[in-house]
Design a protein around this motif. Structure first.
Motif, PDB file in Angstrom:
ATOM      1  N   ALA A  28       0.832  -1.209   0.000  1.00 18.55           N
ATOM      2  CA  ALA A  28       0.000   0.000   0.000  1.00 18.55           C
ATOM      3  C   ALA A  28       0.864   1.255   0.000  1.00 18.55           C
ATOM      4  N   ARG A  29       1.896   1.273   0.824  1.00 17.00           N
ATOM      5  CA  ARG A  29       2.775   2.442   0.892  1.00 17.00           C
ATOM      6  C   ARG A  29       3.571   2.631  -0.387  1.00 17.00           C
ATOM      7  N   ASP A  31       2.735   1.650  -3.381  1.00 13.26           N
ATOM      8  CA  ASP A  31       1.796   2.098  -4.411  1.00 13.26           C
ATOM      9  C   ASP A  31       1.537   3.594  -4.281  1.00 13.26           C
ATOM     10  N   ARG A  32       1.376   4.047  -3.049  1.00 20.12           N
ATOM     11  CA  ARG A  32       1.143   5.465  -2.795  1.00 20.12           C
ATOM     12  C   ARG A  32       2.335   6.310  -3.240  1.00 20.12           C
ATOM     13  N   GLU A  35       2.458   6.584  -7.033  1.00 19.76           N
ATOM     14  CA  GLU A  35       1.466   7.559  -7.490  1.00 19.76           C
ATOM     15  C   GLU A  35       1.964   8.987  -7.256  1.00 19.76           C
ATOM     16  N   SER A  57       6.041  10.768   0.826  1.00 21.15           N
ATOM     17  CA  SER A  57       4.793  10.029   0.880  1.00 21.15           C
ATOM     18  C   SER A  57       5.003   8.630   1.473  1.00 21.15           C
TER      19      SER A  57
END
Length: 64
Positions: A28-29, A31-32, A35, A57
């Motif tokens: 999740a991190r 992927d963030r 992005e 991020s």
């Protein structure tokens, strides 16, 4: 594994953070962060600026 996932895993291991083995958290991190990097480049940021945004991020709120 992506660069950001490996970076985060290494960062967490250095901090002796048990989340270093949490694959869902790492995914999740990372992927963030990907992005954030892509958005920065679309906005016209230089590569190094987009990279800084992505790392911020990736590591945001980890010390909380």
């Amino acid at each position: 594994m992506t660069y950001y996932r490996l970076y985060l895993k290494d960062y967490l291991r250095q901090q002796h953070d048990p989340r270093a083995d949490d694959e869902e958290f790492l995914r999740a991190r990372s992927d963030r962060a990907e992005e954030a990097y892509e958005q920065g480049r679309r906005e016209g940021l230089a590569v190094w600026q987009a990279q800084e945004r992505a790392i911020r991020s990736l590591t945001a709120e980890l010390d909380s």
